[in-house]
Scaffold this active site. Structure first.
Site, PDB file in Angstrom:
ATOM      1  N   LYS A 157       6.579  15.573 -10.994  1.00 48.17           N
ATOM      2  CA  LYS A 157       5.206  15.280 -10.580  1.00 48.17           C
ATOM      3  C   LYS A 157       4.630  16.496  -9.839  1.00 48.17           C
ATOM      4  O   LYS A 157       5.362  17.184  -9.111  1.00 48.17           O
ATOM      5  CB  LYS A 157       5.214  14.042  -9.675  1.00 48.17           C
ATOM      6  CG  LYS A 157       3.840  13.487  -9.351  1.00 48.17           C
ATOM      7  CD  LYS A 157       3.956  12.213  -8.515  1.00 48.17           C
ATOM      8  CE  LYS A 157       2.618  11.609  -8.164  1.00 48.17           C
ATOM      9  NZ  LYS A 157       2.732  10.372  -7.377  1.00 48.17           N
ATOM     10  N   SER A 181       0.115   6.582  -9.375  1.00 47.16           N
ATOM     11  CA  SER A 181      -0.395   7.913  -9.585  1.00 47.16           C
ATOM     12  C   SER A 181       0.534   8.818 -10.384  1.00 47.16           C
ATOM     13  O   SER A 181       0.099   9.835 -10.918  1.00 47.16           O
ATOM     14  CB  SER A 181      -0.678   8.572  -8.240  1.00 47.16           C
ATOM     15  OG  SER A 181       0.522   8.688  -7.498  1.00 47.16           O
ATOM     16  N   SER A 208       3.272   3.912  -6.927  1.00 50.86           N
ATOM     17  CA  SER A 208       3.041   4.987  -7.896  1.00 50.86           C
ATOM     18  C   SER A 208       4.222   5.396  -8.755  1.00 50.86           C
ATOM     19  O   SER A 208       4.055   6.203  -9.674  1.00 50.86           O
ATOM     20  CB  SER A 208       2.505   6.223  -7.186  1.00 50.86           C
ATOM     21  OG  SER A 208       1.146   6.052  -6.937  1.00 50.86           O
TER      22      SER A 208
HETATM   23  N1  GLN Z   1      -2.226   2.828  -6.506  1.00 48.40           N
HETATM   24  C1  GLN Z   1      -1.961   3.003  -5.117  1.00 48.40           C
HETATM   25  C2  GLN Z   1      -3.091   3.772  -4.485  1.00 48.40           C
HETATM   26  O1  GLN Z   1      -4.042   3.991  -5.139  1.00 48.40           O
HETATM   27  C3  GLN Z   1      -0.641   3.647  -4.907  1.00 48.40           C
HETATM   28  C4  GLN Z   1      -0.640   5.112  -4.878  1.00 48.40           C
HETATM   29  C5  GLN Z   1       0.702   5.700  -4.663  1.00 48.40           C
HETATM   30  O2  GLN Z   1       1.720   4.993  -4.608  1.00 48.40           O
HETATM   31  N2  GLN Z   1       0.727   7.000  -4.476  1.00 48.40           N
HETATM   32  O3  GLN Z   1      -3.043   4.145  -3.367  1.00 48.40           O
END
Ligand code: GLN
Length: 479
Positions: free
Chosen positions: A78, A153, A177
Site C-alpha cells: 500500500k 482504503s 481498510s
Molecule cells: N472506511 C473507513 C474510513 O473511511 C476506514 C478507513 C481505514 O481503515 N483506513 O475511515
C-alpha cells in the site's frame, strides 16, 4: 513451467521455490505479466524498476539454504508504507513526489525475509475512505466486476492480489481498510491487535486506530505474513514488548453472534443469508454458536467518526507545504499554508480535517472528543465481557457486497455506514480477520462476501484456527 498465479498460495510457491521446481525470477515474471494484464484496474500506482534485482537477492537466500516462507514472494505494498528510496504518496497530491528515506518496520521485516516488492498500490487519500475513489490518482476497479469499487482504503492491494498481480499484499486498517476490501475482492484480510505490528514508517491517519496487516489468499498465508511482520519495535511507543504476558492458545469452540446489531437496518438480506449459512457450516465443524448482546457495538461508528477526524486533523497538521510535500506560493506565510493545503489535499481529507478541528476546538472538546473517549472505554469493556462468555465473535464483514463506482461517492454518510461492522474492532483494538464466505450474483458478476471473526487481544491464533476450519467447511461456491 506454467504458473496459475491467481490460484497459487504462498505456501505452494514456497514449496516450488525450495525444491527448485521454480525460480524466483520465473515467479516474479509471471506476476509482472499479470500486473501488466490487469493494468486497467489501476491497482498499482507504480511497478518498481528493481523487481528483478530483488528477485536475485531472494534467489540467493534460497540457494544458500536460508529461505524463509516469504523468500521470493511477490508483495504489493500500500502506498502509505515506506520503502526506502521509493515514492510513498498516500495517494495524495500532497506527497506525490515524497521519497521515503527509510524502511517502515514492516517493510524491513519483509525485506529481511526475502520478500520481493512488486510495486505500490492505490488507496483512498491518506487511507480516508472505503472505496479507493478518494485517491488523487484515479479509482481502482474491482477485478470481479470492473464497474464496482474494490473497497478501501487498501483497495489497490486487495485488487492486485485478487487479480494475480501479487501473491501477497500489505495494507493498513484504521476502521476496516484491510477487511472491507478483502471482503469485496474475495481474499483474506487481517487487522492485527493494536500494538502487535509496529506503526513506524506508516503514513499516519489516526494513530490510536491504525494497524498494518496482511492480505492473502488463505488464512494460512495470512498467518505466515503476520508471523513475519509482528514484534516489538522501540520506534513505536505503542508497540507491545515481545514478553508482554498473553493468554495461552486455546482452540476456539464458542462463537458469539451479536444478532441484534447484525440485523440492524441497512444490511443487505443476501449478506444476512450468507452469514447464516456460514454459521451453520461452523456448527457442522463442531462450533457452538451463541447469541450475545453487545449494545455498545452500535456506538462504534459515532465514536469512530469523532476520534478518527480528531487524530487526522492533528496528524496532517505537519503537511503545511513548508517542511515537505506540495507547496503553492502565495503572498504571505498564512496564504502559503492555505493554498498548499487547499490544493494539496482532496475533498474528503479536507472534510475530515475540518471535522477534527471542530471536535477538538475549545468549546466542543468536552462535548465531543472527551465523550467519545469515554464511550470508547464502554465499547472496550463490552468486548472484554463478551469474551468471558465466547471465544470469538462473528459478524459479516460488510453490510453489502461491492458497490458501483460513483454510487456512494457523493454521499459521505452512506459511505461511512459501510464501516458499521469493522470500526468497533479498531475502537477496541482487538484483532479481526475477514475470510471469503461466498458470492452473490448480480448483473452477471459474482460478487464476493466476507465473514469477520473477532478475537480478544493477542489471540490472532484463535482467528487462524477458526478461519482454517471455516475454509474447510464453507460453501464451495467461492471465487
Ligand atoms: N472506511 C473507513 C474510513 O473511511 C476506514 C478507513 C481505514 O481503515 N483506513 O475511515
Amino acid at each position: 513451467m506454467t504458473l496459475n498465479i491467481k490460484q497459487l498460495t504462498i505456501k505452494q510457491a514456497h514449496e516450488l521455490l525450495v525444491t527448485k521446481k521454480m525460480s524466483v525470477l520465473e515467479l516474479v515474471e509471471a506476476t509482472l505479466k499479470e500486473a501488466e494484464a490487469s493494468r486497467g484496474l489501476n491497482a498499482y500506482l507504480e511497478i518498481f524498476d528493481d523487481v528483478r534485482t530483488q528477485a536475485e537477492v531472494a534467489q540467493k537466500m534460497i540457494d544458500e539454504g536460508c529461505a524463509t516462507f516469504l523468500a521470493g514472494i511477490p508483495f504489493a505494498m500500500k502506498d502509505n508504507i515506506l520503502i526506502k528510496g521509493k515514492v510513498a504518496s498516500a495517494s495524495s497530491k500532497m506527497l506525490e513526489n515524497y521519497v521515503a528515506t527509510y524502511d517502515a518496520f514492516v517493510t524491513k521485516k519483509l525485506r529481511d525475509a526475502g520478500a520481493v516488492f512488486v510495486g505500490r498500490t492505490n488507496m483512498d487519500e491518506f487511507a480516508m475512505g472505503g472505496s479507493t475513489e478518494n485517491s488523487a490518482f484515479g479509482v481502482t476497479k474491482n477485478p470481479h466486476d470492473k464497474t464496482r469499487v474494490p473497497g478501501g482504503s487498501s483497495g489497490g492491494s486487495a485488487a492486485a492480489l485478487a487479480a494475480g498481480a501479487a501473491l501477497a499484499a500489505l495494507g493498513t486498517d484504521t476502521g476496516g481498510s484491510i477487511r472491507q476490501p478483502a471482503a469485496f475482492c474475495g481474499v483474506v484480510g487481517l487487522k492485527p491487535t493494536y500494538g502487535s505490528v509496529s506503526r513506524s514508517g506508516l503514513i499516519a491517519m489516526a494513530s490510536s486506530l491504525d494497524q498494518a496487516g496482511p492480505f492473502a489468499k488463505t488464512v494460512e498465508d495470512a498467518e505466515i505474513i503476520f508471523d513475519c511482520i509482528k514484534g516489538h519495535d522501540p520506534m513505536d511507543s505503542t508497540s507491545y514488548p515481545d514478553n508482554f504476558p498473553r493468554k495461552d492458545f486455546k482452540k476456539p469452540k464458542v462463537i458469539g453472534v451479536p444478532t441484534e446489531f447484525i440485523r440492524a437496518k441497512g444490511v443487505d438480506p443476501r449478506v444476512l443469508q450468507n452469514f447464516e449459512t456460514a454459521l451453520e457450516q461452523m456448527k457442522k465443524a463442531g462450533y457452538e454458536v451463541r447469541e450475545i448482546s453487545l449494545p455498545s457495538l452500535a456506538l462504534g461508528l459515532s465514536v469512530y467518526y469523532i476520534l478518527m477526524p480528531a487524530e487526522v486533523s492533528s496528524n496532517l497538521a505537519r503537511l503545511d507545504g513548508v517542511r515537505y510535500g506540495y507547496h503553492a506560493d502565495s503572498t504571505n506565510l498564512l496564504e502559503d499554508y492555505m493554498r498548499s493545503r487547499g490544493e494539496g489535499f482532496g475533498c474528503e481529507v479536507r472534510r475530515r480535517i475540518l471535522l477534527g478541528t471542530y471536535v477538538l476546538s475549545s468549546g466542543y472538546y468536552d462535548a465531543y472528543y472527551n465523550r467519545a473517549c469515554a464511550v470508547r472505554e464502554t465499547l472496550r469493556d463490552g468486548f472484554t465481557k463478551a469474551f468471558e462468555e465466547v471465544d470469538i465473535i462473528a459478524t459479516p464483514t460488510t453490510p453489502t457486497p461491492a458497490f458501483k463506482i460513483g454510487e456512494k461517492s457523493q454521499d459521505p454518510l452512506q459511505m461511512y455506514l459501510a464501516d458499521i461492522f469493522t470500526v468497533p474492532v479498531n475502537i477496541a483494538g482487538v484483532p479481526a480477520i475477514s475470510i471469503p464466505s461466498g458470492v452473490v450474483e448480480e448483473g452477471g458478476s459474482k460478487l464476493p462476501l466476507g465473514i469477520q471473526f473477532i478475537a480478544p487481544n493477542f489471540m490472532e491464533s484463535a482467528l487462524f484456527a477458526a478461519g482454517k476450519d471455516f475454509e474447510k467447511v464453507r460453501d464451495s461456491n467461492i471465487i
